[in-house]
Design a protein around this motif. Structure first.
Motif, PDB file in Angstrom:
ATOM      1  N   GLN A   6       0.803  -1.221   0.000  1.00  0.00           N
ATOM      2  CA  GLN A   6       0.000   0.000   0.000  1.00  0.00           C
ATOM      3  C   GLN A   6       0.836   1.270   0.000  1.00  0.00           C
ATOM      4  OE1 GLN A   6      -2.818   0.086   3.177  1.00  0.00           O
ATOM      5  NE2 GLN A   6      -4.043   1.669   2.233  1.00  0.00           N
ATOM      6  N   LYS A   7       2.041   1.227   0.519  1.00  0.00           N
ATOM      7  CA  LYS A   7       2.840   2.444   0.620  1.00  0.00           C
ATOM      8  C   LYS A   7       3.808   2.612  -0.541  1.00  0.00           C
ATOM      9  CE  LYS A   7       2.577   2.531   5.669  1.00  0.00           C
ATOM     10  NZ  LYS A   7       3.323   2.558   6.950  1.00  0.00           N
ATOM     11  N   THR A   8       3.858   1.657  -1.448  1.00  0.00           N
ATOM     12  CA  THR A   8       4.772   1.751  -2.570  1.00  0.00           C
ATOM     13  C   THR A   8       4.266   2.781  -3.568  1.00  0.00           C
ATOM     14  OG1 THR A   8       5.333  -0.564  -2.322  1.00  0.00           O
ATOM     15  CG2 THR A   8       5.896   0.484  -4.413  1.00  0.00           C
ATOM     16  N   PRO A   9       5.072   3.794  -3.934  1.00  0.00           N
ATOM     17  CA  PRO A   9       4.614   4.780  -4.906  1.00  0.00           C
ATOM     18  C   PRO A   9       4.417   4.136  -6.272  1.00  0.00           C
ATOM     19  CG  PRO A   9       6.940   5.100  -4.407  1.00  0.00           C
ATOM     20  CD  PRO A   9       6.428   4.080  -3.443  1.00  0.00           C
ATOM     21  N   LEU A  10       3.425   4.620  -7.007  1.00  0.00           N
ATOM     22  CA  LEU A  10       3.105   4.065  -8.310  1.00  0.00           C
ATOM     23  C   LEU A  10       3.551   5.019  -9.401  1.00  0.00           C
ATOM     24  CD1 LEU A  10      -0.547   2.871  -7.584  1.00  0.00           C
ATOM     25  CD2 LEU A  10       1.525   1.486  -7.539  1.00  0.00           C
ATOM     26  N   SER A  11       4.024   4.472 -10.499  1.00  0.00           N
ATOM     27  CA  SER A  11       4.376   5.291 -11.649  1.00  0.00           C
ATOM     28  C   SER A  11       3.102   5.797 -12.309  1.00  0.00           C
ATOM     29  CB  SER A  11       5.169   4.464 -12.655  1.00  0.00           C
ATOM     30  OG  SER A  11       4.348   3.460 -13.223  1.00  0.00           O
ATOM     31  N   PRO A  12       3.165   6.914 -13.056  1.00  0.00           N
ATOM     32  CA  PRO A  12       1.961   7.416 -13.733  1.00  0.00           C
ATOM     33  C   PRO A  12       1.309   6.375 -14.631  1.00  0.00           C
ATOM     34  CG  PRO A  12       3.676   9.085 -13.745  1.00  0.00           C
ATOM     35  CD  PRO A  12       4.302   7.834 -13.200  1.00  0.00           C
ATOM     36  N   ALA A  13       2.137   5.619 -15.368  1.00  0.00           N
ATOM     37  CA  ALA A  13       1.575   4.595 -16.252  1.00  0.00           C
ATOM     38  C   ALA A  13       0.824   3.539 -15.459  1.00  0.00           C
ATOM     39  CB  ALA A  13       2.687   3.955 -17.079  1.00  0.00           C
ATOM     40  N   ARG A  14       1.386   3.138 -14.312  1.00  0.00           N
ATOM     41  CA  ARG A  14       0.745   2.121 -13.483  1.00  0.00           C
ATOM     42  C   ARG A  14      -0.562   2.650 -12.895  1.00  0.00           C
ATOM     43  NH1 ARG A  14       2.647  -1.973  -9.998  1.00  0.00           N
ATOM     44  NH2 ARG A  14       0.833  -3.009  -9.074  1.00  0.00           N
ATOM     45  N   ARG A  15      -0.573   3.922 -12.489  1.00  0.00           N
ATOM     46  CA  ARG A  15      -1.788   4.511 -11.941  1.00  0.00           C
ATOM     47  C   ARG A  15      -2.940   4.427 -12.940  1.00  0.00           C
ATOM     48  NH1 ARG A  15       1.223   9.683 -10.382  1.00  0.00           N
ATOM     49  NH2 ARG A  15       2.098   9.228  -8.337  1.00  0.00           N
ATOM     50  N   TRP A  16      -2.667   4.886 -14.173  1.00  0.00           N
ATOM     51  CA  TRP A  16      -3.734   4.943 -15.161  1.00  0.00           C
ATOM     52  C   TRP A  16      -4.119   3.567 -15.665  1.00  0.00           C
ATOM     53  CZ3 TRP A  16      -6.699   8.895 -15.187  1.00  0.00           C
ATOM     54  CH2 TRP A  16      -6.206  10.149 -14.810  1.00  0.00           C
ATOM     55  N   ALA A  17      -3.175   2.647 -15.685  1.00  0.00           N
ATOM     56  CA  ALA A  17      -3.517   1.261 -16.050  1.00  0.00           C
ATOM     57  C   ALA A  17      -4.433   0.649 -15.003  1.00  0.00           C
ATOM     58  CB  ALA A  17      -2.244   0.432 -16.203  1.00  0.00           C
ATOM     59  N   ALA A  18      -4.124   0.891 -13.714  1.00  0.00           N
ATOM     60  CA  ALA A  18      -4.991   0.397 -12.642  1.00  0.00           C
ATOM     61  C   ALA A  18      -6.364   1.060 -12.711  1.00  0.00           C
ATOM     62  CB  ALA A  18      -4.339   0.654 -11.285  1.00  0.00           C
ATOM     63  N   ALA A  19      -6.379   2.369 -12.996  1.00  0.00           N
ATOM     64  CA  ALA A  19      -7.657   3.073 -13.122  1.00  0.00           C
ATOM     65  C   ALA A  19      -8.487   2.496 -14.261  1.00  0.00           C
ATOM     66  CB  ALA A  19      -7.414   4.566 -13.347  1.00  0.00           C
ATOM     67  N   ALA A  20      -7.841   2.094 -15.349  1.00  0.00           N
ATOM     68  CA  ALA A  20      -8.559   1.494 -16.479  1.00  0.00           C
ATOM     69  C   ALA A  20      -9.265   0.210 -16.056  1.00  0.00           C
ATOM     70  CB  ALA A  20      -7.599   1.222 -17.627  1.00  0.00           C
ATOM     71  N   VAL A  21      -8.627  -0.562 -15.179  1.00  0.00           N
ATOM     72  CA  VAL A  21      -9.249  -1.788 -14.677  1.00  0.00           C
ATOM     73  C   VAL A  21     -10.495  -1.446 -13.858  1.00  0.00           C
ATOM     74  CG1 VAL A  21      -8.921  -3.846 -13.271  1.00  0.00           C
ATOM     75  CG2 VAL A  21      -7.032  -2.961 -14.638  1.00  0.00           C
ATOM     76  N   LEU A  22     -10.380  -0.440 -12.998  1.00  0.00           N
ATOM     77  CA  LEU A  22     -11.525  -0.024 -12.194  1.00  0.00           C
ATOM     78  C   LEU A  22     -12.669   0.464 -13.076  1.00  0.00           C
ATOM     79  CD1 LEU A  22      -9.695   2.021  -9.382  1.00  0.00           C
ATOM     80  CD2 LEU A  22     -10.257  -0.424  -9.406  1.00  0.00           C
ATOM     81  N   LEU A  23     -12.315   1.217 -14.116  1.00  0.00           N
ATOM     82  CA  LEU A  23     -13.334   1.747 -15.014  1.00  0.00           C
ATOM     83  C   LEU A  23     -14.015   0.627 -15.801  1.00  0.00           C
ATOM     84  CD1 LEU A  23     -11.353   4.848 -16.303  1.00  0.00           C
ATOM     85  CD2 LEU A  23     -13.436   4.917 -14.922  1.00  0.00           C
ATOM     86  N   LEU A  24     -13.236  -0.378 -16.213  1.00  0.00           N
ATOM     87  CA  LEU A  24     -13.818  -1.513 -16.930  1.00  0.00           C
ATOM     88  C   LEU A  24     -14.839  -2.233 -16.061  1.00  0.00           C
ATOM     89  CD1 LEU A  24     -14.000  -3.564 -19.232  1.00  0.00           C
ATOM     90  CD2 LEU A  24     -11.983  -4.717 -18.254  1.00  0.00           C
ATOM     91  N   ALA A  25     -14.483  -2.491 -14.807  1.00  0.00           N
ATOM     92  CA  ALA A  25     -15.413  -3.167 -13.902  1.00  0.00           C
ATOM     93  C   ALA A  25     -16.650  -2.313 -13.649  1.00  0.00           C
ATOM     94  CB  ALA A  25     -14.708  -3.492 -12.589  1.00  0.00           C
ATOM     95  N   ASN A  26     -16.447  -1.010 -13.468  1.00  0.00           N
ATOM     96  CA  ASN A  26     -17.569  -0.106 -13.230  1.00  0.00           C
ATOM     97  C   ASN A  26     -18.495  -0.064 -14.437  1.00  0.00           C
ATOM     98  OD1 ASN A  26     -18.707   1.786 -11.294  1.00  0.00           O
ATOM     99  ND2 ASN A  26     -18.228   3.383 -12.767  1.00  0.00           N
ATOM    100  N   PHE A  27     -17.902  -0.008 -15.626  1.00  0.00           N
ATOM    101  CA  PHE A  27     -18.689   0.018 -16.856  1.00  0.00           C
ATOM    102  C   PHE A  27     -19.467  -1.286 -17.030  1.00  0.00           C
ATOM    103  CE2 PHE A  27     -19.119  -0.759 -21.442  1.00  0.00           C
ATOM    104  CZ  PHE A  27     -19.790   0.388 -21.829  1.00  0.00           C
ATOM    105  N   MET A  28     -18.824  -2.403 -16.717  1.00  0.00           N
ATOM    106  CA  MET A  28     -19.453  -3.718 -16.853  1.00  0.00           C
ATOM    107  C   MET A  28     -20.696  -3.797 -15.966  1.00  0.00           C
ATOM    108  SD  MET A  28     -17.466  -7.367 -16.657  1.00  0.00           S
ATOM    109  CE  MET A  28     -16.995  -7.151 -14.931  1.00  0.00           C
ATOM    110  N   ASN A  29     -20.605  -3.254 -14.772  1.00  0.00           N
ATOM    111  CA  ASN A  29     -21.755  -3.237 -13.871  1.00  0.00           C
ATOM    112  C   ASN A  29     -22.848  -2.316 -14.390  1.00  0.00           C
ATOM    113  OD1 ASN A  29     -23.488  -3.027 -11.531  1.00  0.00           O
ATOM    114  ND2 ASN A  29     -22.339  -1.206 -10.981  1.00  0.00           N
ATOM    115  N   LEU A  30     -22.493  -1.095 -14.777  1.00  0.00           N
ATOM    116  CA  LEU A  30     -23.491  -0.109 -15.174  1.00  0.00           C
ATOM    117  C   LEU A  30     -24.212  -0.504 -16.460  1.00  0.00           C
ATOM    118  CD1 LEU A  30     -21.500   3.153 -14.388  1.00  0.00           C
ATOM    119  CD2 LEU A  30     -23.478   2.272 -13.143  1.00  0.00           C
ATOM    120  N   ILE A  31     -23.475  -1.033 -17.422  1.00  0.00           N
ATOM    121  CA  ILE A  31     -24.111  -1.390 -18.692  1.00  0.00           C
ATOM    122  C   ILE A  31     -25.029  -2.590 -18.514  1.00  0.00           C
ATOM    123  CG2 ILE A  31     -22.364  -2.992 -19.570  1.00  0.00           C
ATOM    124  CD1 ILE A  31     -22.718  -1.717 -22.313  1.00  0.00           C
ATOM    125  N   ASP A  32     -24.722  -3.437 -17.518  1.00  0.00           N
ATOM    126  CA  ASP A  32     -25.553  -4.610 -17.300  1.00  0.00           C
ATOM    127  C   ASP A  32     -26.939  -4.226 -16.815  1.00  0.00           C
ATOM    128  OD1 ASP A  32     -24.747  -7.539 -17.536  1.00  0.00           O
ATOM    129  OD2 ASP A  32     -25.957  -7.581 -15.725  1.00  0.00           O
TER     130      ASP A  32
END
Length: 480
Positions: A6-32
């Motif tokens: 939890q305390k390890t700093p994330l690179s910008p690329a890693r941040r946005w890649a992780a955010a993309a995963v969250l957005l995919l899951a959120n979209f999957m729920n909402l579109i359903d």
């Protein structure tokens, strides 16, 4: 697979890649939620199901999702948000498979209830993980993307549903609308383990079992009549439930205060309920969502039943709306955490402009739907929504510290879900009340019903514009 502390700093690329995963899951729920509505007639015919059980394909999902949002958010605080997130994805994906192969209506309804449980487990973690992934100055852009997924899902559901039903893949009919979640869910599950940072949670927070029970009963008492009324009308037994809901809400708050006084576990910490930022942001967000989803619900009825458009044609008519949200997601990134009050007011003005323009378009179109006449107003509305939702999320969740972000996220989204149900009941009631006994294809009747429904949406847009003048609307200092 490697996990990040939890305390390890994330690179910008890693941040946005992780955010993309969250957005995919959120979209999957909402579109359903939206995609299923298109397929209900096909399900009814194939499964030879009575109307009351067909209705529960939607209602069962809604109830399990809404009731568990708050406790699932708190469990993320306790057990670790990534752990809950991947568990929710796994359950949602497995339930989608059962929905897609269901031999009968009983199995389908049961699987939909379980699917709602999976969605409730994963959804609060998506917003709660944003403060972990991004510094304060970048959270506006991230929350803007969540607004984008909401806008896309509201419009993409009917389009994707229409395409899948028309294609009739391998003769499966409506089943691919659920089976399409399988590859998406597997991809999201694997990517989450690789990219989303691990957090152990704080088990010292404890579990407020009594609070969970009170909140669940209060939510069910409020939602059950709101979800059922549009299809069966307001029945005598519904009124005691609606009256009991705010009483149970008061009991819940009293219990949380009691838990605070004895330093015992709280489902929704009182420090959040005392925060002007949390209350103003979450309640205004809920008010906004009494109008937007119900606007698309009634618009679909207007276009399809009133003018004979197919679900696919209806969805394509509204595509400028998510395009507006997409553009807004870029502007919210530039704004960051600045000028929150003015952005909410400005977004409300744009939303009101979109509704007012749509009134004009519907009034002047006559007997033919003109995409060009409606498109600019859908775009204005989407651009306004994107610029409003992001700062409201920022305001609400800024009130939470690192131990409470899951609880705050669950509460914000549970309140929003109640708002959506209120909107469908109220705006749908206005629409059907004005429609009366008009037959499909009665342009004048459907035009009048849609204009009346938009009148309610205009009132809500006015509330969004005026509220920032009178309530706290600021981003509190981050407490990470």
């Amino acid at each position: 697979m490697a996990e990040t502390d939890q305390k390890t700093p994330l690179s910008p690329a890693r941040r946005w890649a992780a955010a993309a995963v969250l957005l995919l899951a959120n979209f999957m729920n909402l579109i359903d939620i939206t995609i299923v509505n298109v397929a209900l007639p096909s399900m009814k015919n194939e499964l030879a199901a009575p109307p009351n059980l067909i209705e529960w394909i939607v209602a069962g999902y809604t109830f399990s999702f809404a009731i568990l949002l708050l406790p699932a958010g708190r469990m993320g605080d306790l057990l670790g948000r990534r752990k809950l997130f991947v568990s929710g994805i796994a359950l949602f994906t497995a339930a989608s498979l059962v929905c897609g192969i269901a031999p009968g209506i009983g199995t389908l309804v049961s699987a939909r209830i379980v699917q709602g449980v999976g969605a409730a487990i994963m959804t609060p973690q998506t917003l709660a993980l944003v403060p972990r992934l991004f510094p304060p100055e970048q959270r506006g852009a991230a929350f803007g993307l969540f607004a984008l997924t909401a806008g896309l899902a509201s419009v993409a559901g009917p389009i994707v549903g229409g395409v899948l039903l028309t294609a009739d893949i391998y003769g499966l009919g409506w089943r691919p609308i659920f089976l399409v979640n399988i590859p998406l869910g597997i991809a999201a599950f694997i990517a989450a383990l690789m990219l989303v940072p691990k957090g152990e949670g704080n088990r010292k927070l404890g579990i407020d079992k009594v609070g969970i029970a009170i909140a669940a009963v209060a939510t069910l008492a409020l939602l059950f009549p709101l979800v059922e009324a549009p299809s069966i009308g307001w029945q005598v037994w519904m009124y005691p439930m609606v009256i009991a809901a705010p009483i149970l809400g008061w009991v819940f708050i009293r219990w949380q205060r009691h838990q605070e006084e004895r330093n015992a576990p709280q489902l929704l910490p009182m420090r959040l309920l005392r925060s002007g930022s949390f209350l103003s942001g979450s309640l205004l967000n809920a008010a906004l969502f009494t109008a937007v989803p119900s606007y698309f619900f009634t618009m679909a009825l207007y276009l399809q039943a009133g003018y004979g458009l197919t679900p696919l044609q209806s969805g394509l008519t509204t595509t400028p709306f998510p395009l507006g949200v997409l553009l807004a997601s870029a502007t919210t990134g530039w704004f960051g955490s600045r000028w929150v009050r003015w952005r909410v007011m400005g977004g409300g003005i744009l939303i009101a402009t979109g509704f007012a323009g749509q009134l004009w378009a519907i009034w002047t179109m006559g007997d033919t739907i003109s995409w060009w006449r409606m498109a600019p107003w859908f775009f204005f509305g989407g651009f306004g929504l994107g610029n409003t939702v992001s700062p409201l999320f920022q305001v609400s969740l800024s009130a939470a510290d690192s131990n409470d972000s899951g609880s705050a996220s669950g509460a914000v989204q549970a309140i929003r879900q109640v708002g959506i149900s209120f909107g469908i009941a109220i705006m749908g009631g206005i629409f059907f009340g004005m429609l009366g006994g008009a037959e499909p294809g009665d342009h004048e009747a459907y035009r009048g019903a849609m204009m009346s429904a938009i009148g309610y949406a205009m009132v809500i847009a006015s509330v969004v514009i005026l509220t920032p003048w009178f309530t706290p609307m600021k981003i509190e200092r981050a407490k990470d």
